[in-house]
Enzyme design. Structure first.
Site, PDB file in Angstrom:
ATOM      1  N   LYS A   2       0.864  -1.187   0.000  1.00 44.23           N
ATOM      2  CA  LYS A   2       0.000   0.000   0.000  1.00 44.23           C
ATOM      3  C   LYS A   2       0.899   1.234   0.000  1.00 44.23           C
ATOM      4  CE  LYS A   2      -4.018  -2.030   2.221  1.00 44.23           C
ATOM      5  NZ  LYS A   2      -4.959  -1.989   3.343  1.00 44.23           N
ATOM      6  N   HIS A  57      -2.715   1.180  16.545  1.00 44.03           N
ATOM      7  CA  HIS A  57      -3.178  -0.151  16.153  1.00 44.03           C
ATOM      8  C   HIS A  57      -1.986  -1.095  16.054  1.00 44.03           C
ATOM      9  CE1 HIS A  57      -1.652   1.551  12.432  1.00 44.03           C
ATOM     10  NE2 HIS A  57      -1.597   0.322  11.924  1.00 44.03           N
ATOM     11  N   ASP A  61      -0.747  -4.471  13.501  1.00 41.49           N
ATOM     12  CA  ASP A  61      -1.064  -5.000  12.169  1.00 41.49           C
ATOM     13  C   ASP A  61      -1.548  -6.438  12.284  1.00 41.49           C
ATOM     14  OD1 ASP A  61      -0.274  -2.577  11.141  1.00 41.49           O
ATOM     15  OD2 ASP A  61       1.713  -3.262  10.518  1.00 41.49           O
ATOM     16  N   HIS A  89       1.389   0.838  17.178  1.00 42.53           N
ATOM     17  CA  HIS A  89       2.016   1.994  16.554  1.00 42.53           C
ATOM     18  C   HIS A  89       0.947   2.927  15.993  1.00 42.53           C
ATOM     19  CE1 HIS A  89       1.474  -1.111  13.494  1.00 42.53           C
ATOM     20  NE2 HIS A  89       1.455  -0.166  12.579  1.00 42.53           N
TER      21      HIS A  89
END
Length: 281
Positions: A148, A167, A169, A223
């Site tokens: 992305k 959040h 991953d 992070h």
């Protein structure tokens, strides 16, 4: 007191999330930097295990991806985002056409496979497993590489807003190339720390699936992304995702009476569904 009307109210984070109030301002501890070319594998394993167990994040240097490939990736992404909207849309439409951005991504991705092999081998050895076992557990050659591009325009009140909220991953591992604009922060022991930009370094995030497979020895990094008042921040993450139907749980070789499973075993697609819908795992 500055007025907050320079950004819409919906972008203002609660006080316990505002970067201006929650970023550690003292002598900051630094996310570890790992020399990926260390000829002594046991040293490399030790460094990566320490970083993955404590931070869940580290930066690797001397990783054999040419600086030119990283520079082209960054330039192509920047050029794409600076195009007018109509041209951006035109880029997405032609079937079978190759854009400069696509060529730059392919070149970078080609070099990335060697880094991923070495990372997974090192993390596997760090768990006391054989070198190939962790890669097999996350899908082997079926592992999905999902790239992305994140684009964060300047913000008049970077002390109040976030580019991406805190959040971890969902994937196995994230490999991130940032631009030079400061923004990434990692959470450790109740504090948020800036992750300093190092040219040509790759920032490695341990994701939820590696934490689960390691039965909690490795930590999935919490992070977030902050914003800049003057500059556009960009980043290029590659998310290494298990195949959606693959079942993942604590690796059987790590489980014992003394170390019972701390996580359920489930299909990756089910894990993603629960996390996105905030259903307890």
């Amino acid at each position: 007191m500055e007025s907050t009307d320079t950004i819409p109210q919906e972008f203002i984070r609660p006080e316990n999330e505002q970067p201006g109030l929650t970023t550690y301002g003292g002598q900051a501890r630094k996310v570890p930097i790992v020399d990926f070319s260390d000829p002594h594998e046991e040293n490399l394993v030790r460094s990566i295990v320490d970083a993955s167990s404590k931070w869940g994040m580290f930066q690797i240097v001397n990783h054999e991806i040419p600086g030119e490939a990283i520079r082209k990736l960054q330039e192509a992404g920047k050029e794409f985002f600076e195009l007018p909207q109509e041209e951006k849309e035109a880029y997405a439409k032609p079937v079978g056409s190759k854009s400069v951005e696509g060529e730059a991504n392919e070149e970078y991705a080609k070099h990335l496979h060697g880094v991923v092999e070495k990372l997974l081998r090192t993390l596997s050895l760090g768990l006391g497993l054989e070198g190939k076992e962790l890669k097999a557990a996350v899908g082997g050659n079926e592992l999905v590489y999902l790239m992305k591009i994140n684009y964060y325009p300047p913000c008049p009140r970077p002390d109040l807003a976030l580019g991406v909220v805190a959040h971890s991953d969902m994937c196995a591992i994230t490999i991130l190339v940032p631009n030079e604009v400061q923004g990434l922060q990692a959470f450790l022991d109740g504090c948020w720390y800036d992750v300093k930009y190092i040219p040509n370094a790759l920032i490695i995030h341990i994701g939820d699936q590696i934490e689960i497979l390691s039965n909690g020895k490795y930590k999935s990094v919490f992070h977030r992304s902050t914003l800049s008042k003057e500059n556009t921040r960009m980043s290029w993450p590659v998310f290494l995702e298990p195949p959606s139907e693959l079942e993942l749980g604590p690796h059987p070789k790590l489980i014992s009476e003394d170390n019972p499973p701390k996580y359920k075993t489930k299909k990756y697609s089910d894990y993603v569904y629960c996390k996105l819908n905030k259903i307890p795992q």
